[in-house]
Write a protein that holds these residues in place. Structure first.
Motif, mmCIF file in Angstrom:
data_model
loop_
_atom_site.group_PDB
_atom_site.id
_atom_site.type_symbol
_atom_site.label_atom_id
_atom_site.label_comp_id
_atom_site.label_asym_id
_atom_site.label_seq_id
_atom_site.Cartn_x
_atom_site.Cartn_y
_atom_site.Cartn_z
ATOM 1 N N VAL A 33 0.836 -1.203 0.000
ATOM 2 C CA VAL A 33 0.000 0.000 0.000
ATOM 3 C C VAL A 33 0.871 1.254 0.000
ATOM 4 O O VAL A 33 0.602 2.219 -0.735
ATOM 5 N N VAL A 34 1.929 1.258 0.822
ATOM 6 C CA VAL A 34 2.843 2.410 0.851
ATOM 7 C C VAL A 34 3.486 2.622 -0.511
ATOM 8 O O VAL A 34 3.578 3.748 -1.015
ATOM 9 N N LEU A 35 3.928 1.511 -1.130
ATOM 10 C CA LEU A 35 4.533 1.612 -2.458
ATOM 11 C C LEU A 35 3.522 2.119 -3.476
ATOM 12 O O LEU A 35 3.838 3.003 -4.289
ATOM 13 N N ALA A 36 2.300 1.570 -3.438
ATOM 14 C CA ALA A 36 1.286 1.977 -4.420
ATOM 15 C C ALA A 36 0.896 3.439 -4.240
ATOM 16 O O ALA A 36 0.828 4.198 -5.220
ATOM 17 N N LEU A 37 0.645 3.860 -2.986
ATOM 18 C CA LEU A 37 0.277 5.251 -2.752
ATOM 19 C C LEU A 37 1.436 6.191 -3.071
ATOM 20 O O LEU A 37 1.237 7.276 -3.631
ATOM 21 N N GLY A 38 2.651 5.781 -2.695
ATOM 22 C CA GLY A 38 3.814 6.606 -3.029
ATOM 23 C C GLY A 38 3.997 6.724 -4.526
ATOM 24 O O GLY A 38 4.365 7.786 -5.043
ATOM 25 N N VAL A 253 -5.307 -5.743 -4.569
ATOM 26 C CA VAL A 253 -4.783 -7.049 -4.168
ATOM 27 C C VAL A 253 -4.485 -7.067 -2.673
ATOM 28 O O VAL A 253 -4.799 -8.042 -1.964
ATOM 29 N N ALA A 254 -3.890 -5.986 -2.151
ATOM 30 C CA ALA A 254 -3.576 -5.924 -0.723
ATOM 31 C C ALA A 254 -4.843 -6.026 0.123
ATOM 32 O O ALA A 254 -4.892 -6.766 1.116
ATOM 33 N N VAL A 255 -5.886 -5.288 -0.249
ATOM 34 C CA VAL A 255 -7.143 -5.311 0.512
ATOM 35 C C VAL A 255 -7.770 -6.696 0.475
ATOM 36 O O VAL A 255 -8.233 -7.225 1.498
ATOM 37 N N LEU A 256 -7.795 -7.331 -0.689
ATOM 38 C CA LEU A 256 -8.416 -8.648 -0.821
ATOM 39 C C LEU A 256 -7.655 -9.708 -0.030
ATOM 40 O O LEU A 256 -8.263 -10.579 0.608
ATOM 41 N N VAL A 257 -6.336 -9.645 -0.065
ATOM 42 C CA VAL A 257 -5.532 -10.623 0.681
ATOM 43 C C VAL A 257 -5.753 -10.463 2.181
ATOM 44 O O VAL A 257 -5.907 -11.445 2.918
ATOM 45 N N ILE A 258 -5.764 -9.222 2.657
ATOM 46 C CA ILE A 258 -6.002 -8.983 4.082
ATOM 47 C C ILE A 258 -7.369 -9.533 4.487
ATOM 48 O O ILE A 258 -7.503 -10.248 5.493
ATOM 49 N N ALA A 259 -8.397 -9.209 3.720
ATOM 50 C CA ALA A 259 -9.748 -9.663 4.043
ATOM 51 C C ALA A 259 -9.838 -11.184 4.057
ATOM 52 O O ALA A 259 -10.475 -11.774 4.943
ATOM 53 N N ASN A 260 -9.180 -11.830 3.125
ATOM 54 C CA ASN A 260 -9.250 -13.284 3.027
ATOM 55 C C ASN A 260 -8.566 -13.954 4.215
ATOM 56 O O ASN A 260 -9.124 -14.850 4.852
ATOM 57 N N GLY A 343 -5.501 2.668 7.072
ATOM 58 C CA GLY A 343 -6.315 1.946 6.099
ATOM 59 C C GLY A 343 -6.173 0.441 6.227
ATOM 60 O O GLY A 343 -7.173 -0.293 6.272
ATOM 61 N N VAL A 344 -4.932 -0.045 6.304
ATOM 62 C CA VAL A 344 -4.700 -1.492 6.410
ATOM 63 C C VAL A 344 -5.248 -2.025 7.720
ATOM 64 O O VAL A 344 -5.911 -3.074 7.763
#
Length: 455
Positions: A33-38, A253-260, A343-344
């Motif tokens: 997430v940090v990489l994507a937002l950055g 992908v990060a959100v879906l993996v966390i939720a799963n 967010g995470v």
């Protein structure tokens, strides 16, 4: 509250494998997430942001020193519409000779070459120069090349450049001007025959014509910052849309993996939830135990992920800045770290809250017997249908399990699909851009066929 905290700590210590997995997943997800937002922050108007940080000049004007004094030129900084100005700086257009020995090409392309007297970025209010490598020119015979003329496959520091008048300068550094105000810089007093007095202006209206500032003065050349902006963003217009798409895919992908992972951890503990309820825990306390149990490794993983993401994002954004020939900000913006952490962690807590609340409401006996009691519905029908096939029993049971929890199955499939799509996209993007940039370098070449007699 004390009982909830003690039960959560006990569960974290007892389920070490689950705690470790959640920590690692949130670590990687937070870093992503940090990489994507950055990345999204970097590619969002990179030139305009760099221009603002470096206090770039909206207008660059060269005046004839034979027709106007330095004081007269400097007085133009007070013209209406000028918010800041730099200069006057003495400049000279020198000529780079063509090498007579074709086997030893010169460092610079032959032709006119503009050199300006500057003292690095010390005290500059407009067009603050950035040193990319080496140091600033401070003495006789030293020169700093601009990045437009410093794309060498080797380190040019220490090499000499010679101009048509016979003067030789040693390259001591590589500098960058967001305005592209000059092609090289030397220390004050090094130009023997300056033919220009360069002024750099920041304007209240960046699109204002040069005549509003140069009226009554012998201006010999002027250039708007829009020219340098177009040159700097030509490559970015092709790359940036793909980078934005990749950043958004990484977030999804990060959100879906966390939720799963988190929902799976809660669902697997239904029997533990029944035990807690049998000990007298209320539904709210049971929910609190599981939220805290997920939040503990979540906070740890998120903090480590932020540190790792900052390092990776800093490397990527610096590489992108060099690719666009733009100065990049030092490190990731603090709001990116705050947004990634909150967010995470929010996704992890909310994902744990949904099944925990549902589990806290079911009867104690049902929770204790989770996984053992027969469940009616579509899943049972699918299991029976698969059992009548010739498939081995472990295979039929495995094929039927996804229908038991269709929500988690859909989440898993979506996460895998987005992950594969992101990897495929990244691989294809790398190959496509490499091919595009390789072809772009050939735009100024001419294909020549040389006939060979007797061949």
């Amino acid at each position: 509250m004390k009982a909830v905290w003690q039960a959560a700590r006990f569960a974290v210590r007892r389920r070490r494998l689950q705690t470790t997995i959640i920590t690692l997943v949130l670590l990687v997800s937070t870093g992503t997430v940090v990489l994507a937002l950055g990345l999204l922050a970097t590619v969002d108007g990179p030139y305009d942001k760099a221009f603002s940080r470096q206090h770039g000049a909206h207008l660059t004007v060269s005046y004839d020193p034979a027709k106007a004094t330095a004081a007269q030129v400097a007085a133009s900084a007070g013209r209406p519409g000028v918010t800041a100005a730099g200069g006057p700086y003495r400049s000279q257009v020198v000529n780079v000779p063509e090498e007579s020995d074709r086997t030893r090409p010169g460092l610079l392309p032959p032709g006119p070459f503009t050199v300006t007297e500057r003292v690095g970025r010390a005290g500059d209010r407009v067009d603050r120069l950035a040193l990319r490598s080496g140091r600033w020119a401070t003495g006789p015979g030293e020169i700093v090349l601009g990045t437009d003329y410093a794309r060498f496959p080797f380190d040019p520091i220490g090499k000499k450049v010679t101009f048509s008048d016979g003067r030789a300068f040693t390259i001591v550094g590589i500098g960058r001007s967001i305005t592209r105000s000059s092609q090289a810089w030397v220390a004050p007093g090094q130009l023997t025959a300056p033919d220009g007095l360069q002024m750099l202006y920041r304007l209240a209206d960046p699109a204002a014509p040069a005549g509003t500032v140069t009226t009554g003065l012998p201006a010999t050349a002027s250039q708007s910052y829009l020219v340098s902006r177009q040159q700097a963003t030509e490559a970015g217009t092709t790359v940036i849309p793909f980078l934005i798409a990749f950043g958004i895919a990484g977030l999804l992908v990060a959100v879906l993996v966390i939720a799963n992972v988190v929902s799976g951890a809660v669902v697997s503990g239904f029997r533990h939830i029944g035990v807690l309820k049998s000990l007298g825990f209320t539904p709210a306390q049971v929910t609190g135990v599981y939220v805290v149990m997920i939040a503990i490794p979540g906070v740890l993983g998120s903090l480590i992920g932020i540190a790792a993401g900052n390092v990776l994002a800093g490397t990527v954004t610096t590489t992108l800045g060099d690719s666009f020939d733009l100065p990049t900000a030092s490190g990731v913006s603090p709001w990116v770290d705050v947004l990634a952490f909150t967010g995470v962690l929010a996704v992890a807590v909310i994902t744990a809250l949904v099944p925990a609340v549902r589990a806290g409401r079911i009867p104690t006996a049902v929770a204790v017997s989770a996984g053992a009691a027969t469940r009616r519905g579509r899943a049972l029908k699918v299991q029976r249908a698969l059992a009548r096939t010739r498939l081995p029993r472990p295979v039929s049971l495995g094929l039927g399990l996804p229908f038991t929890r269709p929500g988690r199955t859909a989440l898993t499939v979506t996460a895998v699909a987005f992950g594969v799509a992101a990897v495929t996209f990244a691989t294809g993007l790398n190959r496509s851009l490499s091919a595009y940039l390789a072809d772009a370098e050939l735009t100024d070449t001419v294909h020549v066929l040389v006939p060979v007699e007797g061949g």
